[in-house]
Enzyme design. Sequence first.
Site, PDB file in Angstrom:
ATOM      1  NE  ARG A  40      -3.889   1.967   2.450  1.00 18.88           N
ATOM      2  CZ  ARG A  40      -3.673   3.154   3.036  1.00 18.88           C
ATOM      3  NH1 ARG A  40      -2.523   3.398   3.627  1.00 18.88           N
ATOM      4  NH2 ARG A  40      -4.605   4.078   3.040  1.00 18.88           N
ATOM      5  CB  SER A 112     -12.129  -1.143   1.688  1.00 20.39           C
ATOM      6  OG  SER A 112     -10.774  -1.486   1.796  1.00 20.39           O
ATOM      7  CE  LYS A 141      -8.884   4.256   4.691  1.00 28.23           C
ATOM      8  NZ  LYS A 141      -8.691   4.376   3.298  1.00 28.23           N
TER       9      LYS A 141
HETATM   10  N1  3NM Z   1      -7.702   0.709   5.853  1.00 29.85           N
HETATM   11  P1  3NM Z   1      -3.117  -0.072  11.331  1.00 29.85           P
HETATM   12  S1  3NM Z   1      -7.768   1.214   8.320  1.00 29.85           S
HETATM   13  C1  3NM Z   1      -5.279   0.650   5.306  1.00 29.85           C
HETATM   14  O1  3NM Z   1     -10.707   1.216   7.665  1.00 29.85           O
HETATM   15  C2  3NM Z   1      -6.394   0.810   6.249  1.00 29.85           C
HETATM   16  O2  3NM Z   1     -10.478   0.504   5.639  1.00 29.85           O
HETATM   17  C3  3NM Z   1      -8.547   0.915   6.856  1.00 29.85           C
HETATM   18  O3  3NM Z   1      -3.398   0.293   9.813  1.00 29.85           O
HETATM   19  C4  3NM Z   1     -10.021   0.885   6.712  1.00 29.85           C
HETATM   20  O4  3NM Z   1      -3.092  -1.537  11.430  1.00 29.85           O
HETATM   21  C5  3NM Z   1      -6.250   1.088   7.602  1.00 29.85           C
HETATM   22  O5  3NM Z   1      -1.762   0.530  11.607  1.00 29.85           O
HETATM   23  C6  3NM Z   1      -4.967   1.254   8.347  1.00 29.85           C
HETATM   24  O6  3NM Z   1      -4.195   0.568  12.152  1.00 29.85           O
HETATM   25  C7  3NM Z   1      -4.618   0.063   9.182  1.00 29.85           C
END
Ligand code: 3NM
Length: 217
Positions: A40, A112, A141
């Site tokens: 990503r 998603s 994010k």
């Molecule tokens: N998508 P971490 S949250 C890439 O809610 C991504 O769809 C999300 O990172 C969504 O594990 C997210 O550090 C980030 O919280 C996840």
Amino acid sequence: MIKNILRLYFIMGSMNTQENDPLDVLEKALQGGVTCFQLREKGVASLQGQEKYSFAEKCMKLCQTYHVPFIVNDDVELALALNADGIHIGQEDEAAALVRKKIGPEKILGVSVHNVEEAFLAQKAGADYVGIGPVYTTSSKEDARIPAGTKVIEQVAIQYPNLPIVGIGGLTEGNLVPVIRAGGAGVALISAIASSQDPRNQAKQLRDKIEQVLEKE
Ligand code: 3NM
């Protein structure tokens, strides 16, 4: 099959590893037992153009060495150019049905989603799995939505029991259990592994935990 690769789904871009070498972090994560990897490369300080391609190629080769699927986030052209194992898209990206058409029937397509309706549409468009989040607060994010806990995961799992789900957002070894209990096939995470000083051991602990919980389900 897809459910198995979602168990411990590691996501990373070159900008997620602070002072550590991202390729080193990825290799350690693979050694620790991640079951899928998504590149990503997005947002501030992300690589572009040839640099992105070259980094992606190195990530893919590492994944191949460890027999772990390599998924590209949001860049269909890159996924096709590299012959990646799949692509993951969000609601704001290209339409899922169009992406499925471009990549053909064999490659993995992840989408998603944030509610039952989006899950229905994703499945109809040919998604192999859906990502649901953020479960908890995330700092990885920039445009993340408000955390929704595991409610949506539970709703989608009940409505579409054959659609594999991976939970995402703020997940750690200490808080992932509800995701699996709600019907998630696994957890997707960035910082728990990418920001760890010991990514190999962190991935191993996460994987052990997930296997334990899945056994009990
Ligand atoms: N998508 P971490 S949250 C890439 O809610 C991504 O769809 C999300 O990172 C969504 O594990 C997210 O550090 C980030 O919280 C996840």
